[in-house]
Motif scaffolding. Sequence first.
Motif, PDB file in Angstrom:
ATOM      1  N   GLY A 289       0.616  -1.235   0.022  1.00 34.18           N
ATOM      2  CA  GLY A 289       0.022  -0.153  -0.063  1.00 34.18           C
ATOM      3  C   GLY A 289       0.909   1.260  -0.062  1.00 34.18           C
ATOM      4  O   GLY A 289       0.168   2.280  -0.011  1.00 34.18           O
ATOM      5  N   GLU A 290       2.147   1.072  -0.287  1.00 35.47           N
ATOM      6  CA  GLU A 290       3.061   2.319  -0.084  1.00 35.47           C
ATOM      7  C   GLU A 290       3.507   2.598  -1.481  1.00 35.47           C
ATOM      8  O   GLU A 290       3.500   1.816  -2.491  1.00 35.47           O
ATOM      9  CB  GLU A 290       4.170   1.980   0.803  1.00 35.47           C
ATOM     10  N   ALA A 291       3.927   3.975  -1.637  1.00 30.89           N
ATOM     11  CA  ALA A 291       4.509   4.255  -3.067  1.00 30.89           C
ATOM     12  C   ALA A 291       5.801   5.054  -2.602  1.00 30.89           C
ATOM     13  O   ALA A 291       5.911   5.836  -1.832  1.00 30.89           O
ATOM     14  CB  ALA A 291       3.367   5.020  -3.883  1.00 30.89           C
ATOM     15  N   LEU A 292       6.989   4.818  -3.517  1.00 33.31           N
ATOM     16  CA  LEU A 292       8.110   5.755  -3.328  1.00 33.31           C
ATOM     17  C   LEU A 292       8.104   6.814  -4.625  1.00 33.31           C
ATOM     18  O   LEU A 292       8.004   6.249  -5.603  1.00 33.31           O
ATOM     19  CB  LEU A 292       9.340   4.696  -3.362  1.00 33.31           C
ATOM     20  N   LEU A 293       8.168   7.982  -4.254  1.00 35.51           N
ATOM     21  CA  LEU A 293       8.225   8.843  -5.534  1.00 35.51           C
ATOM     22  C   LEU A 293       9.794   9.692  -5.204  1.00 35.51           C
ATOM     23  O   LEU A 293      10.127   9.982  -4.009  1.00 35.51           O
ATOM     24  CB  LEU A 293       7.024   9.876  -5.305  1.00 35.51           C
ATOM     25  N   ARG A 294      10.138   9.885  -6.313  1.00 32.63           N
ATOM     26  CA  ARG A 294      11.467  10.595  -6.602  1.00 32.63           C
ATOM     27  C   ARG A 294      11.142  12.120  -6.630  1.00 32.63           C
ATOM     28  O   ARG A 294      10.194  12.627  -7.893  1.00 32.63           O
ATOM     29  CB  ARG A 294      12.332  10.167  -7.651  1.00 32.63           C
TER      30      ARG A 294
ATOM     31  N   GLU B   3       8.545   3.494  -7.452  1.00 29.54           N
ATOM     32  CA  GLU B   3       8.017   2.025  -7.161  1.00 29.54           C
ATOM     33  C   GLU B   3       6.534   2.191  -6.570  1.00 29.54           C
ATOM     34  O   GLU B   3       6.632   3.398  -5.730  1.00 29.54           O
ATOM     35  CB  GLU B   3       9.284   1.588  -6.385  1.00 29.54           C
ATOM     36  N   SER B   4       5.795   1.329  -6.705  1.00 27.77           N
ATOM     37  CA  SER B   4       4.672   1.579  -6.055  1.00 27.77           C
ATOM     38  C   SER B   4       3.892  -0.121  -5.746  1.00 27.77           C
ATOM     39  O   SER B   4       4.010  -0.978  -6.442  1.00 27.77           O
ATOM     40  CB  SER B   4       3.435   2.067  -6.813  1.00 27.77           C
ATOM     41  N   THR B   5       3.575  -0.404  -4.392  1.00 30.61           N
ATOM     42  CA  THR B   5       2.666  -1.244  -4.021  1.00 30.61           C
ATOM     43  C   THR B   5       1.143  -1.017  -3.804  1.00 30.61           C
ATOM     44  O   THR B   5       0.451  -1.887  -3.411  1.00 30.61           O
ATOM     45  CB  THR B   5       3.129  -2.168  -2.744  1.00 30.61           C
ATOM     46  N   ALA B   6       0.881   0.180  -4.078  1.00 26.40           N
ATOM     47  CA  ALA B   6      -0.459   0.809  -4.100  1.00 26.40           C
ATOM     48  C   ALA B   6      -1.155   0.715  -5.405  1.00 26.40           C
ATOM     49  O   ALA B   6      -0.687   0.896  -6.486  1.00 26.40           O
ATOM     50  CB  ALA B   6      -0.499   2.146  -3.581  1.00 26.40           C
TER      51      ALA B   6
END
Length: 368
Positions: free
Chosen positions: A30-35, A83-86
């Motif tokens: 449910g998280e997302a990594l944004l640059r 990257e995203s698991t959402a």
Amino acid sequence: MTLISQLQNNKADLQQTRIHTRELPALKEGEALLRISRLALTTNNITYAAFGETPHLRYWDFYPTGDSEWFHMPAWGFAEVVESTAEGLAKGERFYGFWPIASHVVMQPVRVSERGFYDGAAHRLELTSAYNQYQRTSTDAAYRAADENYQMLLRPLFITSFMLADFLEDNDFFGARQVVISSASSKTAYGTAFCLQDNPRVALVGLTSAGNTGFVEQLGCYQSALDYGQLESLDPSRPTLYVDFSGNRELRARIHRHFAGTLVHDCYAGSAQSHEHIGGADLQLPGPQPQPYFAPYQIKKRNADWGAAEVTRKFNEAQLAFIRRVGDAQKPWMRVDQHVGLQAAQRLAEALIAGDIDPLAGNAVVLD
């Protein structure tokens, strides 16, 4: 393992900054990594820093550092999904919103829609929702790729300007015939004047430092431009509304004394010059007491009056007109200066806090 670098400020001394680097753990479900790609740094950010603990603002709480002595000064800009698991977020998607001054950020996207998402992190649930919303550039009717610097530099300021102008008109200027605006060279101030310049009910007077009077005069959206020392030359018998973007208590007291009996409203809209809060020292002022202005309150009212879609339409139309005027190649109101990297952002933030501000400059921090 991803490294995240963050620009942080000391809560006890805004001028003291540091760049803090740490490792990020793997994403949870449910998280997302944004640059973070690019950010705007303006006097608006200094307001965020200065009033970080104010109960209805709480700007320090959006991105906790984990260190009680240090905070993030948030900024508006653009970021891309790494990257995203959402569900509903794809790698490479670009979003506009309210970010930390950092290389990356981890979020918990909720209420994902065609328009974008909200950060559902537990600590943000009780914070102002307007700052928790992230807009997909692919579905933003006002987005223009070539205008990214202008959009991030002006949009968060101009929403304040646009809604402030609407608030004043909605209240019939509290009966004023003259609106005196301090820190008139600041972008939020002249954005407000831009929105009000065609209203025949009031005359707009821009107050600024002696060195900025020429800049304010050439803007053309104020009927007159005075330096602070010329305040007392204004007609004290004219019903006057004061819009305070400076936060300067001495100036506020002079306004109240000069317009004793004719000051109809004191609207505290921001703090370009002072990091102090309105407090007990203001209670002895003659006339109406300063009233803090908070754009989300007027947005909420207009959402109820007009509907959210119409509020967005009106704002987008006005914003595009403002960007066209500010970026006019023949007579620009703003010069975009780009600063590359966090160290450049650090130097810029320290200069802004110190009050080293060129009214013509719009500062864009590029991180990718």
